[in-house]
Scaffold this motif. Sequence first.
Motif, mmCIF file in Angstrom:
data_model
loop_
_atom_site.group_PDB
_atom_site.id
_atom_site.type_symbol
_atom_site.label_atom_id
_atom_site.label_comp_id
_atom_site.label_asym_id
_atom_site.label_seq_id
_atom_site.Cartn_x
_atom_site.Cartn_y
_atom_site.Cartn_z
ATOM 1 N N MET A 1 0.842 -1.178 0.000
ATOM 2 C CA MET A 1 0.000 0.000 0.000
ATOM 3 C C MET A 1 0.888 1.242 0.000
ATOM 4 O O MET A 1 1.948 1.254 0.591
ATOM 5 C CB MET A 1 -0.924 -0.007 1.217
ATOM 6 N N ILE A 2 0.433 2.256 -0.675
ATOM 7 C CA ILE A 2 1.178 3.505 -0.736
ATOM 8 C C ILE A 2 0.998 4.238 0.591
ATOM 9 O O ILE A 2 -0.122 4.493 1.027
ATOM 10 C CB ILE A 2 0.685 4.385 -1.893
ATOM 11 N N THR A 3 2.097 4.559 1.226
ATOM 12 C CA THR A 3 2.025 5.258 2.500
ATOM 13 C C THR A 3 1.902 6.757 2.267
ATOM 14 O O THR A 3 2.191 7.260 1.180
ATOM 15 C CB THR A 3 3.272 4.969 3.350
ATOM 16 N N LEU A 4 1.498 7.437 3.317
ATOM 17 C CA LEU A 4 1.362 8.885 3.225
ATOM 18 C C LEU A 4 2.712 9.546 2.987
ATOM 19 O O LEU A 4 2.824 10.485 2.201
ATOM 20 C CB LEU A 4 0.717 9.436 4.504
ATOM 21 N N ALA A 5 3.755 9.018 3.647
ATOM 22 C CA ALA A 5 5.093 9.593 3.465
ATOM 23 C C ALA A 5 5.579 9.417 2.028
ATOM 24 O O ALA A 5 6.163 10.326 1.445
ATOM 25 C CB ALA A 5 6.074 8.953 4.439
ATOM 26 N N GLY A 6 5.332 8.239 1.442
ATOM 27 C CA GLY A 6 5.729 8.005 0.055
ATOM 28 C C GLY A 6 4.976 8.889 -0.916
ATOM 29 O O GLY A 6 5.538 9.402 -1.884
ATOM 30 N N TRP A 7 3.686 9.085 -0.630
ATOM 31 C CA TRP A 7 2.871 9.942 -1.488
ATOM 32 C C TRP A 7 3.346 11.383 -1.419
ATOM 33 O O TRP A 7 3.443 12.067 -2.440
ATOM 34 C CB TRP A 7 1.411 9.831 -1.066
ATOM 35 N N MET A 9 6.346 12.408 -0.620
ATOM 36 C CA MET A 9 7.657 12.513 -1.241
ATOM 37 C C MET A 9 7.510 12.647 -2.762
ATOM 38 O O MET A 9 8.186 13.462 -3.388
ATOM 39 C CB MET A 9 8.505 11.295 -0.897
ATOM 40 N N LYS A 10 6.607 11.864 -3.358
ATOM 41 C CA LYS A 10 6.385 11.957 -4.801
ATOM 42 C C LYS A 10 5.777 13.299 -5.181
ATOM 43 O O LYS A 10 6.108 13.872 -6.219
ATOM 44 C CB LYS A 10 5.488 10.822 -5.269
ATOM 45 N N LEU A 11 4.893 13.814 -4.334
ATOM 46 C CA LEU A 11 4.290 15.108 -4.605
ATOM 47 C C LEU A 11 5.345 16.205 -4.606
ATOM 48 O O LEU A 11 5.376 17.052 -5.506
ATOM 49 C CB LEU A 11 3.209 15.409 -3.558
ATOM 50 N N TRP A 12 6.239 16.190 -3.622
ATOM 51 C CA TRP A 12 7.289 17.200 -3.567
ATOM 52 C C TRP A 12 8.302 17.015 -4.692
ATOM 53 O O TRP A 12 8.847 17.992 -5.210
ATOM 54 C CB TRP A 12 7.973 17.199 -2.198
#
Length: 76
Positions: A1-7, A9-12
């Motif tokens: 599952m995609i974690t909030l931290a990974g999401w 990081m990709k957004l930034w």
Amino acid sequence: MITLAGWMMKLWMKRTLIIIWMFLFFYLRSVFDVPENIYYILIGFPLLLGGIFFIGYLFERENLMEMEKIKQKDGL
């Protein structure tokens, strides 16, 4: 599952790439001394916007591919 931290990081990373693209675009315009006339508007701005949309597309495509992998893994 995609974690909030990974999401996040990709957004930034996406935002950082867009900022770098815009900076390079305007920097190279001033280095090559491109005049700001109608040709700049007709050619330059579509290239700028196209690059921004392309970066966004690449990140969204990567997210969709990850979601498909998760669905296949879960058997949905």
